[in-house]
Design an enzyme around this catalytic site. Structure first.
Site, PDB file in Angstrom:
ATOM      1  N   CYS A  79       0.844  -1.199   0.000  1.00 11.57           N
ATOM      2  CA  CYS A  79       0.000   0.000   0.000  1.00 11.57           C
ATOM      3  C   CYS A  79       0.884   1.256   0.000  1.00 11.57           C
ATOM      4  O   CYS A  79       1.636   1.458  -0.931  1.00 11.57           O
ATOM      5  CB  CYS A  79      -0.976  -0.041   1.171  1.00 11.57           C
ATOM      6  SG  CYS A  79      -2.390   1.058   0.906  1.00 11.57           S
ATOM      7  N   HIS A 182      -3.888  -4.841  -0.125  1.00 12.37           N
ATOM      8  CA  HIS A 182      -3.419  -5.460   1.115  1.00 12.37           C
ATOM      9  C   HIS A 182      -3.475  -6.987   1.000  1.00 12.37           C
ATOM     10  O   HIS A 182      -4.533  -7.572   1.201  1.00 12.37           O
ATOM     11  CB  HIS A 182      -4.281  -4.998   2.297  1.00 12.37           C
ATOM     12  CG  HIS A 182      -4.003  -3.585   2.674  1.00 12.37           C
ATOM     13  ND1 HIS A 182      -3.064  -3.249   3.610  1.00 12.37           N
ATOM     14  CD2 HIS A 182      -4.500  -2.421   2.211  1.00 12.37           C
ATOM     15  CE1 HIS A 182      -3.003  -1.938   3.728  1.00 12.37           C
ATOM     16  NE2 HIS A 182      -3.872  -1.405   2.882  1.00 12.37           N
ATOM     17  N   GLU A 184      -2.450  -9.114   3.009  1.00 14.21           N
ATOM     18  CA  GLU A 184      -2.780  -9.698   4.316  1.00 14.21           C
ATOM     19  C   GLU A 184      -4.269  -9.619   4.617  1.00 14.21           C
ATOM     20  O   GLU A 184      -4.738 -10.203   5.594  1.00 14.21           O
ATOM     21  CB  GLU A 184      -1.953  -9.006   5.421  1.00 14.21           C
ATOM     22  CG  GLU A 184      -2.426  -7.622   5.845  1.00 14.21           C
ATOM     23  CD  GLU A 184      -1.991  -6.480   4.926  1.00 14.21           C
ATOM     24  OE1 GLU A 184      -1.597  -6.731   3.778  1.00 14.21           O
ATOM     25  OE2 GLU A 184      -2.073  -5.318   5.374  1.00 14.21           O
TER      26      GLU A 184
END
EC number: 4.3.2.10
Lengths: 201, 257
Positions: A79, A182, A184
C-alpha cells in the site's frame, strides 16, 4: 527472518499474522541492525506519504533502507509502503520518496469514489513467480486514495486493477516488489501472494 | 471491476457475540472468532464488530477479541462502539482492526474525525450515522444508540464527515432497523448522491431482494446486515449468486472455495 518496519500507528499485526500462517518468521522493528540482519524487508503502509517519510527519517531508516535495497536485499512494499518506493508523492503537497523506482504517486481521479475501497480484480501484465497458482483475475482488497503514475516504468508492471484508469497493483523490479492492495487482507489469494513472495527471498 | 460488498455485523458484549445462538455446526456460537471464521468461509467481504460493552474495564477484553479475529481471518474488519478518543482508535488499530467506526463521539466532537484521518489516514476512519426520518425525505442524526435527536440534518452531516476526512460512511436507517422491510433506499441514495466516498447501507435487510435494491437503486457500495445472517435466514453464497444474476458485481465464489 523478515523485518517488518514498524514506523507508525496502523494495523501491521495482521501482516505478521498472515506470514505466521505459512510459518514465515517476521519481526516488527525499527532497529537498523535487525533490518540489516534480516533476509528481507517489508515496508507496510500507514497514514500519509509525508508523515511516513518523516517517520522513516526520524528513525534514521532512510539510509539503511537505501543501502540494503541497493545491496540487493528483497523488499516488499505494501500500500503506502509501495508508494514510498517512488521518486515523488503528491499527497497534500510534493514530497520526496525513497526513489527506488521511477514514477510518482498521484491522487486517484475524482470521476470515481475516493478512496478506492474494496475488492477489485487483478489483470496480469507479465508472467511472474509472484502469480504462481493464482487464479486469473483474482479479487484482492484495496484501500487507497493515491496511486502510482508519472514516468512509471511499464515493464515493472506485474498486475493492475481498473479504477478510474489503470492502477498499478503489483510491481517488480529486481529485488523490489510492491503491492498496492493489502495481501494480508485479501483472503486466500492474498496469503498465496505473500507465500509466493516468501519463496523469492 | 470493484465489487459491491456484503458485510455481516456482530454485536459483542464482554467479548461474546450477542444473538448468534441459532447457528448450526458450530460449537461456540457466541465466540466472535468462530463466527468471524464462519462468515469468512461463507464469502463475507468484510466484517463489523460493535462493542456494546457498557463498562470501561471490560474494554480490554474486546481488544483481545480484535486481536484474535485479526489472527484468524484475512479479510478486513471494522470496529465500532465506544470509540471516543484518538487513543481509542490507536488501540483498536494496533490490535489488528482495519477501520474504526465513529458515531456519537463525532457529533459531540467533529474534530476527532479530522485528527484521526490525519494521523491514521482517511481509509480507516468510518463515520457511522444513525438517521431517522423527521419529515418526507428529511432525516436527522440521532445519537446514543438512536435515543437522542441532535437536530442535525443527516445529508449535511454526511457531507461534513467527508470534508473532515472520513473515508467511508455507514448510514443506518433507524426506522428500518429490525423491521426487515428493506433498506431505506431514499436515504441511502440521498447520501450517495452528495458525497464521493463509499457508502455502506445498514438497517432493514429481510430478503435477498432488499440487498439488490439498495446496491442498485440506493447506490450503496456495500450492504450491512446482522440478524438475517445470524439466524441463517439468508446464506451469503446464495445472496451473492442472486446478486450476480442481477448484474451486480460481487466477489466471486471461487475465491473462497
Amino acid at each position: 527472518m523478515i523485518a517488518i518496519i514498524d514506523y507508525g500507528a496502523g494495523n501491521i499485526k495482521s501482516l505478521q499474522f498472515a506470514l505466521d500462517k505459512f510459518h514465515l518468521e517476521s519481526e516488527l522493528t525499527t532497529d537498523p541492525q535487525v533490518i540489516r540482519d534480516a533476509r528481507s524487508i517489508i515496508l507496510p503502509g500507514v497514514g500519509a506519504f509525508k508523515d511516513a517519510m518523516d517517520a522513516l527519517s526520524e528513525l534514521n531508516l532512510v539510509t539503511v533502507l537505501k543501502q540494503e535495497v541497493n545491496d540487493g536485499k528483497p523488499i516488499l512494499g505494501i500500500c503506502l509502503g509501495m508508494q514510498l518506493f517512488y521518486e515523488q508523492g503528491f499527497e497534500d503537497g510534493s514530497w520526496e520518496g525513497l526513489g527506488f523506482l521511477k514514477g510518482s504517486v498521484n491522487r486517484i481521479t475524482d470521476t470515481v469514489k475516493v478512496p478506492h475501497m474494496g475488492w477489485n480484480t487483478l489483470t496480469a501484465h507479465q508472467e511472474s513467480p509472484l502469480l504462481k497458482t493464482i487464479a486469473d483475475n483474482p479479487y484482492v482488497y484495496f484501500v487507497h486514495s493515491y496511486a502510482v503514475g508519472g514516468n512509471f516504468e511499464a515493464d515493472t508492471l506485474v498486475a493492475s486493477a481498473q479504477y478510474g484508469g489503470t492502477i498499478p497493483a503489483i510491481v517488480k523490479k529486481r529485488n523490489i516488489v510492491g503491492m498496492q492492495f493489502h495481501p494480508e487482507k485479501s483472503g486466500t489469494t492474498g496469503i498465496q501472494l505473500l507465500k509466493n513472495y516468501g519463496e523469492l527471498i | 471491476m470493484l465489487a459491491k460488498r456484503i458485510i455481516p455485523c456482530l454485536d459483542v458484549d464482554k467479548g461474546r457475540v450477542v444473538k448468534g445462538r441459532k447457528f448450526q455446526n458450530i460449537q461456540d456460537v457466541a465466540d466472535p472468532v468462530e463466527l468471524a471464521k464462519r462468515y469468512n468461509e461463507a464469502g463475507a467481504d468484510e466484517l463489523v464488530f460493535y462493542d456494546i460493552t457498557a463498562s470501561n474495564e471490560d474494554r480490554d477484553i474486546f481488544l483481545d477479541v480484535v486481536e484474535n479475529v485479526a489472527r484468524e481471518i484475512a479479510i478486513p474488519f471494522t470496529v465500532g462502539g465506544g470509540i471516543r478518543t484518538v487513543e481509542d482508535i490507536h488501540k483498536v488499530l494496533r490490535s489488528g482492526a482495519d477501520k474504526v467506526s465513529i458515531n456519537s463521539a463525532a457529533v459531540s466532537n467533529p474534530e476527532i474525525i479530522k485528527k484521526a484521518a490525519l494521523k491514521f489516514g482517511s481509509q480507516c476512519i468510518v463515520l457511522s450515522i444513525d438517521a431517522k426520518e423527521v419529515a418526507e425525505n428529511s432525516w436527522q442524526v440521532y445519537i446514543n444508540g438512536g435515543r437522542k435527536n441532535t437536530g442535525i440534518d443527516a445529508i449535511e452531516w454526511a457531507k461534513r464527515g467527508e470534508q473532515l476526512g472520513a473515508g467511508e460512511i455507514v448510514i443506518n436507517a433507524i426506522d428500518a432497523d429490525g423491521e426487515k422491510d428493506g433498506y431505506n433506499i431514499a436515504l441511502t441514495k440521498a447520501i450517495a448522491d452528495v458525497v464521493n466516498i463509499p457508502i455502506v447501507a445498514s438497517g432493514g435487510a429481510g430478503t435477498i431482494q432488499h440487498f439488490a435494491d439498495v446496491l442498485k437503486e440506493g447506490a450503496a457500495d456495500a450492504a450491512l446486515a446482522a440478524s438475517v445472517f445470524h439466524y441463517e435466514e439468508i446464506s451469503i453464497p446464495e445472496l451473492k449468486d442472486y446478486l450476480e444474476s442481477d448484474a451486480i458485481t460481487v466477489r466471486s465464489e471461487n475465491e473462497w472455495k
